[in-house]
Design a protein around this motif. Sequence first.
Motif, PDB file in Angstrom:
ATOM      1  N   ASP A   1      27.342 -11.678  14.679  1.00 51.52           N
ATOM      2  CA  ASP A   1      28.577 -12.031  15.394  1.00 51.52           C
ATOM      3  C   ASP A   1      28.958 -13.494  15.167  1.00 51.52           C
ATOM      4  O   ASP A   1      30.071 -13.905  15.460  1.00 51.52           O
ATOM      5  CB  ASP A   1      28.447 -11.754  16.903  1.00 51.52           C
ATOM      6  N   ARG A   2      28.014 -14.307  14.668  1.00 49.80           N
ATOM      7  CA  ARG A   2      28.324 -15.710  14.345  1.00 49.80           C
ATOM      8  C   ARG A   2      28.507 -15.886  12.834  1.00 49.80           C
ATOM      9  O   ARG A   2      28.457 -16.999  12.323  1.00 49.80           O
ATOM     10  CB  ARG A   2      27.181 -16.619  14.835  1.00 49.80           C
ATOM     11  N   ASN A   3      28.693 -14.753  12.110  1.00 49.76           N
ATOM     12  CA  ASN A   3      28.902 -14.788  10.656  1.00 49.76           C
ATOM     13  C   ASN A   3      27.683 -15.335   9.915  1.00 49.76           C
ATOM     14  O   ASN A   3      27.806 -15.935   8.846  1.00 49.76           O
ATOM     15  CB  ASN A   3      30.154 -15.606  10.307  1.00 49.76           C
ATOM     16  N   ILE A   4      26.519 -15.134  10.500  1.00 50.26           N
ATOM     17  CA  ILE A   4      25.271 -15.567   9.855  1.00 50.26           C
ATOM     18  C   ILE A   4      24.595 -14.319   9.270  1.00 50.26           C
ATOM     19  O   ILE A   4      24.485 -13.292   9.947  1.00 50.26           O
ATOM     20  CB  ILE A   4      24.356 -16.290  10.868  1.00 50.26           C
ATOM     21  N   ILE A   5      24.180 -14.434   8.017  1.00 52.10           N
ATOM     22  CA  ILE A   5      23.503 -13.321   7.333  1.00 52.10           C
ATOM     23  C   ILE A   5      22.100 -13.207   7.925  1.00 52.10           C
ATOM     24  O   ILE A   5      21.478 -14.216   8.265  1.00 52.10           O
ATOM     25  CB  ILE A   5      23.436 -13.620   5.815  1.00 52.10           C
ATOM     26  N   VAL A   6      21.590 -11.973   8.026  1.00 47.04           N
ATOM     27  CA  VAL A   6      20.318 -11.793   8.722  1.00 47.04           C
ATOM     28  C   VAL A   6      19.425 -10.848   7.902  1.00 47.04           C
ATOM     29  O   VAL A   6      19.920  -9.881   7.325  1.00 47.04           O
ATOM     30  CB  VAL A   6      20.629 -11.290  10.155  1.00 47.04           C
ATOM     31  N   VAL A   7      18.121 -11.176   7.818  1.00 49.27           N
ATOM     32  CA  VAL A   7      17.234 -10.363   6.965  1.00 49.27           C
ATOM     33  C   VAL A   7      15.960  -9.949   7.719  1.00 49.27           C
ATOM     34  O   VAL A   7      14.850 -10.364   7.377  1.00 49.27           O
ATOM     35  CB  VAL A   7      16.888 -11.104   5.643  1.00 49.27           C
ATOM     36  N   PRO A   8      16.083  -9.109   8.764  1.00 47.21           N
ATOM     37  CA  PRO A   8      14.880  -8.689   9.496  1.00 47.21           C
ATOM     38  C   PRO A   8      13.946  -7.871   8.614  1.00 47.21           C
ATOM     39  O   PRO A   8      14.403  -7.058   7.816  1.00 47.21           O
ATOM     40  CB  PRO A   8      15.459  -7.803  10.615  1.00 47.21           C
ATOM     41  N   LYS A   9      12.644  -8.129   8.790  1.00 47.52           N
ATOM     42  CA  LYS A   9      11.652  -7.333   8.051  1.00 47.52           C
ATOM     43  C   LYS A   9      11.122  -6.214   8.946  1.00 47.52           C
ATOM     44  O   LYS A   9      10.829  -6.435  10.127  1.00 47.52           O
ATOM     45  CB  LYS A   9      10.497  -8.238   7.605  1.00 47.52           C
ATOM     46  N   SER A  10      10.974  -5.035   8.371  1.00 49.61           N
ATOM     47  CA  SER A  10      10.234  -3.990   9.070  1.00 49.61           C
ATOM     48  C   SER A  10       9.710  -2.988   8.055  1.00 49.61           C
ATOM     49  O   SER A  10      10.361  -2.717   7.051  1.00 49.61           O
ATOM     50  CB  SER A  10      11.109  -3.266  10.097  1.00 49.61           C
ATOM     51  N   VAL A  11       8.504  -2.463   8.335  1.00 47.85           N
ATOM     52  CA  VAL A  11       8.008  -1.332   7.546  1.00 47.85           C
ATOM     53  C   VAL A  11       7.891  -0.102   8.450  1.00 47.85           C
ATOM     54  O   VAL A  11       7.261   0.876   8.088  1.00 47.85           O
ATOM     55  CB  VAL A  11       6.650  -1.639   6.865  1.00 47.85           C
ATOM     56  N   ASN A  12       8.510  -0.191   9.622  1.00 44.62           N
ATOM     57  CA  ASN A  12       8.475   0.923  10.565  1.00 44.62           C
ATOM     58  C   ASN A  12       9.822   1.671  10.484  1.00 44.62           C
ATOM     59  O   ASN A  12      10.873   1.068  10.731  1.00 44.62           O
ATOM     60  CB  ASN A  12       8.246   0.339  11.963  1.00 44.62           C
TER      61      ASN A  12
ATOM     62  N   ASP B   1       0.822  -1.208   0.000  1.00 47.12           N
ATOM     63  CA  ASP B   1       0.000   0.000   0.000  1.00 47.12           C
ATOM     64  C   ASP B   1       0.858   1.259   0.000  1.00 47.12           C
ATOM     65  O   ASP B   1       0.418   2.320   0.413  1.00 47.12           O
ATOM     66  CB  ASP B   1      -0.909  -0.008   1.234  1.00 47.12           C
ATOM     67  N   GLY B   2       2.098   1.093  -0.424  1.00 51.10           N
ATOM     68  CA  GLY B   2       3.012   2.247  -0.409  1.00 51.10           C
ATOM     69  C   GLY B   2       3.974   2.177   0.762  1.00 51.10           C
ATOM     70  O   GLY B   2       5.047   2.786   0.734  1.00 51.10           O
ATOM     71  N   SER B   3       3.603   1.402   1.801  1.00 53.41           N
ATOM     72  CA  SER B   3       4.506   1.367   2.964  1.00 53.41           C
ATOM     73  C   SER B   3       5.784   0.585   2.650  1.00 53.41           C
ATOM     74  O   SER B   3       6.863   0.920   3.140  1.00 53.41           O
ATOM     75  CB  SER B   3       3.814   0.829   4.218  1.00 53.41           C
ATOM     76  N   LEU B   4       5.672  -0.428   1.788  1.00 50.35           N
ATOM     77  CA  LEU B   4       6.887  -1.166   1.414  1.00 50.35           C
ATOM     78  C   LEU B   4       7.795  -0.256   0.579  1.00 50.35           C
ATOM     79  O   LEU B   4       9.016  -0.237   0.772  1.00 50.35           O
ATOM     80  CB  LEU B   4       6.519  -2.443   0.642  1.00 50.35           C
ATOM     81  N   TYR B   5       7.180   0.504  -0.325  1.00 50.88           N
ATOM     82  CA  TYR B   5       7.965   1.462  -1.132  1.00 50.88           C
ATOM     83  C   TYR B   5       8.742   2.389  -0.190  1.00 50.88           C
ATOM     84  O   TYR B   5       9.953   2.544  -0.307  1.00 50.88           O
ATOM     85  CB  TYR B   5       7.020   2.270  -2.036  1.00 50.88           C
ATOM     86  N   ARG B   6       8.024   2.970   0.763  1.00 48.06           N
ATOM     87  CA  ARG B   6       8.687   3.916   1.690  1.00 48.06           C
ATOM     88  C   ARG B   6       9.755   3.205   2.524  1.00 48.06           C
ATOM     89  O   ARG B   6      10.819   3.761   2.791  1.00 48.06           O
ATOM     90  CB  ARG B   6       7.644   4.579   2.609  1.00 48.06           C
ATOM     91  N   SER B   7       9.479   1.959   2.905  1.00 49.36           N
ATOM     92  CA  SER B   7      10.441   1.210   3.735  1.00 49.36           C
ATOM     93  C   SER B   7      11.736   0.956   2.981  1.00 49.36           C
ATOM     94  O   SER B   7      12.825   1.060   3.548  1.00 49.36           O
ATOM     95  CB  SER B   7       9.865  -0.138   4.143  1.00 49.36           C
ATOM     96  N   VAL B   8      11.605   0.579   1.708  1.00 50.53           N
ATOM     97  CA  VAL B   8      12.809   0.297   0.921  1.00 50.53           C
ATOM     98  C   VAL B   8      13.612   1.585   0.750  1.00 50.53           C
ATOM     99  O   VAL B   8      14.841   1.588   0.901  1.00 50.53           O
ATOM    100  CB  VAL B   8      12.431  -0.352  -0.435  1.00 50.53           C
ATOM    101  N   ARG B   9      12.917   2.687   0.490  1.00 47.48           N
ATOM    102  CA  ARG B   9      13.630   3.972   0.350  1.00 47.48           C
ATOM    103  C   ARG B   9      14.313   4.339   1.673  1.00 47.48           C
ATOM    104  O   ARG B   9      15.473   4.742   1.706  1.00 47.48           O
ATOM    105  CB  ARG B   9      12.646   5.095  -0.049  1.00 47.48           C
ATOM    106  N   THR B  10      13.576   4.180   2.784  1.00 44.63           N
ATOM    107  CA  THR B  10      14.151   4.476   4.105  1.00 44.63           C
ATOM    108  C   THR B  10      15.358   3.594   4.355  1.00 44.63           C
ATOM    109  O   THR B  10      16.401   4.056   4.834  1.00 44.63           O
ATOM    110  CB  THR B  10      13.101   4.225   5.226  1.00 44.63           C
ATOM    111  N   ALA B  11      15.210   2.312   4.012  1.00 43.07           N
ATOM    112  CA  ALA B  11      16.309   1.370   4.261  1.00 43.07           C
ATOM    113  C   ALA B  11      17.551   1.790   3.481  1.00 43.07           C
ATOM    114  O   ALA B  11      18.672   1.761   4.015  1.00 43.07           O
ATOM    115  CB  ALA B  11      15.867  -0.043   3.877  1.00 43.07           C
ATOM    116  N   ILE B  12      17.370   2.186   2.240  1.00 44.99           N
ATOM    117  CA  ILE B  12      18.537   2.602   1.433  1.00 44.99           C
ATOM    118  C   ILE B  12      19.194   3.826   2.102  1.00 44.99           C
ATOM    119  O   ILE B  12      20.418   3.888   2.242  1.00 44.99           O
ATOM    120  CB  ILE B  12      18.125   2.873  -0.028  1.00 44.99           C
TER     121      ILE B  12
END
Length: 324
Positions: A261-272, A31-42
């Motif tokens: 810290d254990r060399n594990i890649i991590v992909v947390p999701k957030s739109v906040n 609904d636009g929140s993912l768009y804004r989240s990706v921009r914020t994340a960048i």
Amino acid sequence: MVDPKQVPTVKFNNGVEVPVIGLGTWQAPRDGSLYRSVRTAIECGYRHFDCALVYRNEEETGRAINDAIKDGLVTREELFIVSKVWITYLKRDRVMDCVKKILEKFQTPYLDLALIHWPMCFAQVDDTLFPTDADGKIIGGDVDYIEAYQGLEDCVKAGLVRSIGISNFTSAQVDRLVKAVTIVPVTNQVEAHPYLNQNKLRKFCEERGITLTAYSPLGNPGSVDSNPPDRGCLLKDPVILRLAQKYGKNAGQILLKFQTDRNIIVVPKSVNPDRIKSNIQIFDFKLTDEELQELESLDRNYRSNLFEITRDLPNHPFDPSIDF
Ligand SMILES: NC(=O)c1ccc[n+]([C@@H]2O[C@H](COP(=O)([O-])OP(=O)(O)OC[C@H]3O[C@@H](n4cnc5c(N)ncnc54)[C@H](OP(=O)(O)O)[C@@H]3O)[C@@H](O)[C@H]2O)c1
């Protein structure tokens, strides 16, 4: 804002380096929140995005990424885009169709990493993502995940994908796969957090040159589906809260740092926006070996994502009595 150059990378078996943290996108609304989240994340320093055909929101992620490129915030080469081939596309020629579909949705010429989303198979019919019979029951398929992975190898040769891997594969499935294919997967993306530390699978994969990527690293507290009722418990765990207080961080940051810290890649999701920002601010402190061990000792085989509707299908991965 974290300088992307300060974000550590994990090196794959093919020499490619991936930023250790990426933004997850499952259940992010279109609904636009993912768009804004990706921009914020960048803007906050994320360069790695974890997506999948089945999330049905890749157009919005792609639009945000392409607009950020057009606005000069980032170049395509600086980004690491991951997507996953859905299990209705596992026949060898359908894998490439699926990857092309993803690229079309993203409006991007290649994926940095493509994964086989699950080892099970659904019926391979048209574009239906969840094929069901008249009673609403999922219709399984019979394509072997090895054939699907060979389809990904074709995508590498065709220049559509730079690296390939797997997701939700058990040790036995990893073992069978690596013996049958020519390109060793670069990563196995699985659920991981202190209540499911995945130490055995991580060691098993690392011995074969395969990294681990942790999904649902926060235990997916806000999920809208009906899996375990005790969601959110990780964020309230007294050990995690004690460490958060010690380091002046929040519980989410401790959970993410536990992986990196254990060399594990991590992909947390957030739109906040506040959580997107804080989730990447984890590179200014380090957990001690004793603290990592204490966090690992919280393991209780807790899964936030059981994918119950596939429980009866061959190759369903979550039976700890058979495998890890
Ligand atoms: N390969 C697979 O089969 C698979 C399966 C599951 C997930 N994944 C991938 O992994 C990603 C992450 O997993 P996930 O989405 O299941 O769960 P998660 O990242 O563990 O948790 C996401 C939830 O936590 C909330 N949240 C985010 N940061 C927070 C913080 N600092 N404190 C408290 N709450 C916070 C989010 O809400 P807000 O958005 O409101 O912040 C959202 O409800 C997915 O998005 C997807 O990309 C892959």
